[in-house]
Design a protein around this motif. Structure first.
Motif, PDB file in Angstrom:
ATOM      1  N   LYS A 110      -1.305  41.965 -11.921  1.00 34.71           N
ATOM      2  CA  LYS A 110      -0.143  41.319 -11.312  1.00 34.71           C
ATOM      3  C   LYS A 110       0.475  42.206 -10.234  1.00 34.71           C
ATOM      4  O   LYS A 110       0.899  41.718  -9.189  1.00 34.71           O
ATOM      5  CB  LYS A 110       0.898  40.993 -12.384  1.00 34.71           C
ATOM      6  CG  LYS A 110       0.471  39.896 -13.349  1.00 34.71           C
ATOM      7  CD  LYS A 110       1.561  39.601 -14.359  1.00 34.71           C
ATOM      8  CE  LYS A 110       1.158  38.489 -15.309  1.00 34.71           C
ATOM      9  NZ  LYS A 110       2.208  38.204 -16.321  1.00 34.71           N
ATOM     10  N   ASN A 112      -1.057  44.419  -8.430  1.00 35.05           N
ATOM     11  CA  ASN A 112      -1.918  44.387  -7.239  1.00 35.05           C
ATOM     12  C   ASN A 112      -1.723  43.093  -6.460  1.00 35.05           C
ATOM     13  O   ASN A 112      -1.719  43.090  -5.229  1.00 35.05           O
ATOM     14  CB  ASN A 112      -3.387  44.544  -7.654  1.00 35.05           C
ATOM     15  CG  ASN A 112      -3.686  45.923  -8.219  1.00 35.05           C
ATOM     16  OD1 ASN A 112      -2.983  46.898  -7.908  1.00 35.05           O
ATOM     17  ND2 ASN A 112      -4.692  46.033  -9.065  1.00 35.05           N
ATOM     18  N   ALA A 113      -1.549  41.970  -7.239  1.00 33.31           N
ATOM     19  CA  ALA A 113      -1.338  40.692  -6.565  1.00 33.31           C
ATOM     20  C   ALA A 113      -0.021  40.684  -5.812  1.00 33.31           C
ATOM     21  O   ALA A 113       0.065  40.220  -4.665  1.00 33.31           O
ATOM     22  CB  ALA A 113      -1.373  39.551  -7.589  1.00 33.31           C
ATOM     23  N   LYS A 116      -0.310  42.835  -2.864  1.00 32.99           N
ATOM     24  CA  LYS A 116      -1.066  42.147  -1.820  1.00 32.99           C
ATOM     25  C   LYS A 116      -0.184  41.131  -1.108  1.00 32.99           C
ATOM     26  O   LYS A 116      -0.203  41.014   0.126  1.00 32.99           O
ATOM     27  CB  LYS A 116      -2.278  41.456  -2.441  1.00 32.99           C
ATOM     28  CG  LYS A 116      -3.247  40.869  -1.422  1.00 32.99           C
ATOM     29  CD  LYS A 116      -4.461  40.299  -2.122  1.00 32.99           C
ATOM     30  CE  LYS A 116      -5.442  39.712  -1.106  1.00 32.99           C
ATOM     31  NZ  LYS A 116      -6.627  39.129  -1.778  1.00 32.99           N
ATOM     32  N   GLN A 117       0.631  40.409  -1.902  1.00 36.24           N
ATOM     33  CA  GLN A 117       1.543  39.444  -1.306  1.00 36.24           C
ATOM     34  C   GLN A 117       2.612  40.132  -0.478  1.00 36.24           C
ATOM     35  O   GLN A 117       3.037  39.639   0.564  1.00 36.24           O
ATOM     36  CB  GLN A 117       2.193  38.587  -2.388  1.00 36.24           C
ATOM     37  CG  GLN A 117       1.239  37.619  -3.051  1.00 36.24           C
ATOM     38  CD  GLN A 117       1.955  36.677  -3.990  1.00 36.24           C
ATOM     39  OE1 GLN A 117       3.163  36.685  -4.073  1.00 36.24           O
ATOM     40  NE2 GLN A 117       1.192  35.863  -4.707  1.00 36.24           N
ATOM     41  N   ARG A 208       0.604  32.669  -4.191  1.00 39.51           N
ATOM     42  CA  ARG A 208      -0.637  33.429  -4.081  1.00 39.51           C
ATOM     43  C   ARG A 208      -1.195  33.237  -2.674  1.00 39.51           C
ATOM     44  O   ARG A 208      -0.935  32.223  -2.013  1.00 39.51           O
ATOM     45  CB  ARG A 208      -1.666  32.979  -5.124  1.00 39.51           C
ATOM     46  CG  ARG A 208      -2.082  31.528  -4.999  1.00 39.51           C
ATOM     47  CD  ARG A 208      -3.017  31.118  -6.127  1.00 39.51           C
ATOM     48  NE  ARG A 208      -3.452  29.744  -5.989  1.00 39.51           N
ATOM     49  CZ  ARG A 208      -2.756  28.704  -6.387  1.00 39.51           C
ATOM     50  NH1 ARG A 208      -1.578  28.893  -6.954  1.00 39.51           N
ATOM     51  NH2 ARG A 208      -3.209  27.477  -6.223  1.00 39.51           N
ATOM     52  N   SER A 211      -7.230  31.838   0.048  1.00 39.55           N
ATOM     53  CA  SER A 211      -8.467  32.509   0.463  1.00 39.55           C
ATOM     54  C   SER A 211      -9.148  31.791   1.630  1.00 39.55           C
ATOM     55  O   SER A 211     -10.065  32.346   2.246  1.00 39.55           O
ATOM     56  CB  SER A 211      -9.438  32.578  -0.719  1.00 39.55           C
ATOM     57  OG  SER A 211      -9.750  31.271  -1.187  1.00 39.55           O
TER      58      SER A 211
END
Length: 368
Positions: A110, A112-113, A116-117, A208, A211
Motif C-alpha cells: 500500500k 508503494n502504491a 506511486k500515486q 489507482r 495502466s
C-alpha cells in the motif's frame, strides 16, 4: 569324703584365718565381676541406644531419599509441561511473526502504491489558481469540502423561493400560511415548508494509476475534433513512444485529453518522458505534458438530511392563471417586508400537471 582325703590337706590351709582370707579374696573378685557386669550392661544399653538412633536415622534418610526421588520425578513432569507450553508459545510466536510479516508486506504494498500515486500527483498538469474566498469551516475540521449538486423533483402546484437573507426564510416558515393577492380581491393561500435535501456527508475513495490511460495537458487552443485527431496520430506511432489508441476524450472541467491505449506497456513510457512535442500543423509544434490518469472508485458513501437555510417551498398553489404571471405575483408578494418577506434571489414555479426539476448547488455565501 574319706579320712584319707582330709589327711592329705595341708594343715596350714585348714585354719579359719586362711578360709576367711580366701573368702575375702573371692569377694573382691566377685565385686570386680559385678562391676564389670554393670559396665558391660551400660555399654550394652548404650550400644542398643546407638543402634536405635542409627536405625531411626537410617529410616529418616530412606524416607528423605524417597521424598527427593518423588520430588525429582514431579519436577521432571513439571519441566516437561513447561517445555510443552514454551513450544506452543514458540509456535504461536512464529505464527504471529508470519502474520505480522504478511501485514507488513501488505502495508509495504500500500505504501508503494501511495508513493506511486504521490509521485503521479506531483506530475499532474499545472493549473493556475487564485484565492477567492473562505470555503472551509475551521471550527468543523471533519466537514466535507464538496461542490454539491442536487436535482430536486418539484411536485405540481409548488414553488421554490430563495431569499438573500436566511432570517427572511425563517420568518416565512414560522408564519407558515401566506395569503397572496392576485388582484381585484382575489387571493390564494400558499403553505410554506422547509426544503429538505439528501446531501453527501462522508465519502471514501480508492484511487489507482491507470495502466492504459494517460492525461495530456498544456494543449493549444484548437477545435476539439482536430485536437483529438492530431493527438491520436502522434501518440499512435511507436517512434513517438506510443501505440494503438483505443479511445480519446476531452475532459470538460480541465480541458485536458484522456487517451486510452490498447497495450498496457505504452502509458508508462510516455509518462516517464512527460514532455512531448506534438505537431498540430505544418511547422507548428507544441510541447504538451503527459501525466498519469487516476481511476477512482467510491468505497463508502454516507448521506445526511440537510435543510436549506435560505430556500422555502410553497405548496397548495392552484393553477388560476398563467405560470409566468403567477410566479411574478409570488415574487412581488414575498419581497415585501409587510408580508414578512425580503429580497428574493431566485424563484421557480411548477404548475399543476407539469414536471420541473430544480437544481441545487453548494451555497458559497460566507455564512454557509
Amino acid at each position: 569324703m574319706s579320712e584319707e582325703d582330709f589327711s592329705i590337706v595341708p594343715e596350714d590351709q585348714c585354719t579359719l584365718g586362711a578360709i576367711d582370707g580366701a573368702i575375702k579374696k573371692y569377694m573382691v573378685q566377685y565385686d570386680q565381676l559385678l562391676s564389670e557386669q554393670r559396665e558391660l550392661a551400660i555399654s550394652r544399653d548404650e550400644q542398643r541406644l546407638l543402634a536405635e538412633r542409627f536405625r531411626e536415622r537410617h529410616n529418616e534418610a530412606a524416607r528423605t531419599i524417597e521424598d527427593d526421588k518423588s520430588n525429582f520425578f514431579m519436577d521432571i513432569e513439571s519441566e516437561k509441561e513447561t517445555l510443552e507450553i514454551l513450544k506452543q508459545q514458540q509456535s504461536q510466536l512464529r505464527r504471529d511473526i508470519e502474520t505480522e510479516n504478511a501485514a507488513y508486506c501488505e502495508l509495504q504494498g500500500k505504501h508503494n502504491a501511495v508513493k506511486k500515486q504521490s509521485e503521479a500527483s506531483t506530475a499532474l498538469p499545472e493549473k493556475e489558481v487564485v484565492f477567492t474566498q473562505t470555503t472551509w469551516d475551521a471550527a468543523n475540521p471533519d466537514g466535507l469540502d464538496l461542490k454539491t449538486r442536487v436535482i430536486y423533483p418539484m411536485e405540481g402546484g409548488t414553488a421554490l423561493i430563495t431569499f438573500e437573507e436566511e432570517i427572511v426564510a425563517q420568518k416565512i416558515l414560522s408564519m407558515r400560511e401566506h395569503r397572496v393577492g392576485l388582484g381585484e380581491e382575489c387571493f390564494i393561500t400558499a403553505v410554506a415548508e422547509p426544503v429538505q435535501l439528501i446531501v453527501p456527508s462522508y465519502v471514501e475513495m480508492d484511487t489507482r494509476i491507470s495502466s492504459r490511460r494517460v492525461l495530456v495537458s498544456n494543449l493549444p487552443d484548437q477545435d476539439g475534433d482536430s485536437l483529438l485527431d492530431k493527438l491520436e496520430i502522434h501518440f499512435g506511432k511507436s517512434r513517438n513512444g506510443g501505440g494503438e489508441v483505443e479511445d480519446r476524450e476531452i475532459q470538460d472541467d480541465s480541458g485536458g485529453v484522456v487517451i486510452t491505449f490498447c497495450d498496457t506497456n505504452v502509458a508508462k513510457g510516455l509518462i516517464d518522458k512527460q514532455h512531448h512535442e506534438v505537431e498540430f500543423g505544418k511547422g507548428n509544434k507544441h510541447k504538451v505534458k503527459v501525466t498519469p490518469f487516476l481511476n477512482g472508485e467510491i468505497r463508502l458513501f454516507k448521506t445526511k438530511l440537510s435543510v436549506c437555510a435560505r430556500t422555502v417551498l410553497l405548496t397548495g398553489i392552484p393553477a388560476v392563471m398563467a405560470a409566468d404571471g403567477l410566479m411574478d405575483l409570488l415574487e412581488i408578494h414575498f419581497q415585501k417586508g409587510i408580508n414578512g418577506g425580503g429580497e428574493v434571489e431566485a424563484i421557480l414555479y411548477n404548475p399543476l400537471g407539469a414536471c420541473t426539476m430544480a437544481l441545487f448547488e453548494g451555497d458559497s455565501s460566507p455564512e454557509r
